[in-house]
Design an enzyme around this catalytic site. Structure first.
Site, PDB file in Angstrom:
ATOM      1  N   LYS A 114       0.806  -1.190  -0.162  1.00  0.00           N
ATOM      2  CA  LYS A 114      -0.101  -0.087   0.056  1.00  0.00           C
ATOM      3  C   LYS A 114       0.798   1.255   0.046  1.00  0.00           C
ATOM      4  O   LYS A 114       0.367   2.366  -0.664  1.00  0.00           O
ATOM      5  CB  LYS A 114      -1.012   0.105   1.370  1.00  0.00           C
ATOM      6  CG  LYS A 114      -2.148  -1.081   0.992  1.00  0.00           C
ATOM      7  CD  LYS A 114      -3.046  -0.662   2.064  1.00  0.00           C
ATOM      8  CE  LYS A 114      -4.375  -1.878   1.961  1.00  0.00           C
ATOM      9  NZ  LYS A 114      -5.187  -1.654   3.272  1.00  0.00           N
ATOM     10  N   LYS A 195      -6.342  -9.733 -10.254  1.00  0.00           N
ATOM     11  CA  LYS A 195      -7.582 -10.202  -9.713  1.00  0.00           C
ATOM     12  C   LYS A 195      -8.683  -8.927  -9.738  1.00  0.00           C
ATOM     13  O   LYS A 195      -8.307  -7.790  -9.844  1.00  0.00           O
ATOM     14  CB  LYS A 195      -7.210 -10.090  -8.175  1.00  0.00           C
ATOM     15  CG  LYS A 195      -7.147 -11.534  -7.625  1.00  0.00           C
ATOM     16  CD  LYS A 195      -6.588 -11.987  -6.160  1.00  0.00           C
ATOM     17  CE  LYS A 195      -7.389 -11.206  -5.178  1.00  0.00           C
ATOM     18  NZ  LYS A 195      -6.941 -11.306  -3.598  1.00  0.00           N
ATOM     19  N   LYS A 198     -11.600  -3.086  -6.924  1.00  0.00           N
ATOM     20  CA  LYS A 198     -12.018  -1.904  -7.105  1.00  0.00           C
ATOM     21  C   LYS A 198     -11.164  -0.881  -7.838  1.00  0.00           C
ATOM     22  O   LYS A 198     -11.417   0.041  -8.604  1.00  0.00           O
ATOM     23  CB  LYS A 198     -12.299  -1.141  -5.812  1.00  0.00           C
ATOM     24  CG  LYS A 198     -13.902  -1.711  -5.136  1.00  0.00           C
ATOM     25  CD  LYS A 198     -13.956  -1.598  -3.711  1.00  0.00           C
ATOM     26  CE  LYS A 198     -14.629  -2.598  -3.195  1.00  0.00           C
ATOM     27  NZ  LYS A 198     -14.441  -2.538  -1.571  1.00  0.00           N
TER      28      LYS A 198
END
Ligand code: TRP
Length: 319
Positions: A114, A195, A198
């Site tokens: 992240k 994958k 969003k």
């Protein structure tokens, strides 16, 4: 004594079919097992670690509650609540921060991922996120955490934290384990090797709340390179309860006779049908019902959280 299960799903956007199959479906399945006491919650504090629009947050949270209820989370069988309604989570988090070695957090791969993805906002909350997650789990003295592969390292950290706390202050918490169920890897519609996520954009995901028209439009535009076709066939397999449709399409595919339009139209119909009841139920859930469910969940979770915190305050010498 019942075994306590705790799991959470972040309010960061519409729920897609990968989120549903990977998490919520398991939660619903676990509801029919009498050996468990279940706590499912919305970690809104966790969701603050990534940039977001404050004006949209309440809508996301309420929409997620409606999704969960309409998908089958039953507030009579599970305690459903919002994390920030239970301020004790943050108090327990502070206690855990003081027993968590920096070096343990520096190992967290999700933090590294992240941080690399959101270089403009590498905040300390993102770094300490797994410690708050340990507080979510241990507050209810949970031993079982249904979670995806990406959360296993965090659950292991919760074990480390439980051990450190127990050693320092006396046995208080159990050592939780992740419950990994076989979950299908649902792939993006637009990038066949990624994958479904969003972050890939609306066109790459089928959301559980999409109308049949939207589902059909998205699937019709899905990529059909070699991997893409495989992905679509996989989805047919996942959503074809009868298994007959899949067998038929697979036979044509193996014979080199499967047309992409047929594959796509069939898949779109299967997905639309799978969530037809859900869409109807969701429409019937009022804001008042959402508020009532969350208040019941808050009261039950808070009573336990207050007990745990009183025990922690005494053990740590603060009372
Ligand atoms: N970090 C989890 C996720 O993003 C959400 C979460 C927060 C959670 N606290 C939790 C999951 C406690 C299980 C238990 O998926």
């Amino acid at each position: 004594m019942k075994k306590v299960i705790v799991s959470g799903i972040q309010p960061t956007g519409e729920m897609h079919i990968g989120n549903y199959l990977g998490a919520v479906k398991n939660w619903v399945d676990l509801q029919n097992d009498a050996q468990y006491d279940r706590f499912f919650f919305i970690p809104d504090w966790h969701s603050m670690t990534i940039d977001y629009e404050p004006a949209t947050k309440q809508r996301l949270i309420k929409n997620l509650v409606r999704d969960l209820l309409a998908l089958g989370i039953d507030p009579k069988k599970s305690t459903l609540f919002v994390q920030s309604h239970i301020p004790e989570h943050l108090e327990l988090c502070w206690n855990f921060l003081t027993v968590t070695p920096m070096s343990e957090l520096e190992k967290m791969t999700q933090f590294k991922d992240k941080a690399a993805k959101h270089v403009e906002n590498v905040n300390v909350g993102l770094f300490t996120y797994p410690v708050l997650m340990a507080a979510d789990i241990l507050m209810y003295k949970s031993m079982i955490v249904p979670a995806g592969e990406d959360q296993v390292q965090h659950v292991e950290l919760a074990r480390v934290i439980a051990k450190k706390f127990n050693n320092k202050f006396g046995t208080t918490f159990p050592e939780p384990k992740a419950m990994l169920t076989e979950v299908p890897r649902v792939m993006s519609l637009t990038e066949s090797n990624k994958k479904m996520s969003k972050s890939g954009g609306d066109k790459s995901c089928v959301f559980v709340a999409d109308s049949p028209d939207i589902i059909a439009t998205k699937i019709r535009k899905a990529v059909t390179d070699e991997q893409g076709v495989q992905n679509l066939l996989e989805l047919v397999k996942l959503f074809d309860v009868s298994t007959l449709t899949y067998a038929h399409l697979k036979k044509d595919f193996d014979a080199g006779a499967l047309k992409n339009v047929e594959l796509k139209d069939t898949l779109a119909e299967l997905i639309a049908a799978a969530f037809a009841d859900f869409r109807n139920r969701k429409e019937e859930i009022s804001d008042a019902e959402v508020a009532a469910v969350l208040e019941t969940g808050r009261a039950r979770a808070r009573a336990i959280a207050q007990q745990t915190m009183e025990e922690v305050r005494i053990k740590t010498g603060l009372r």
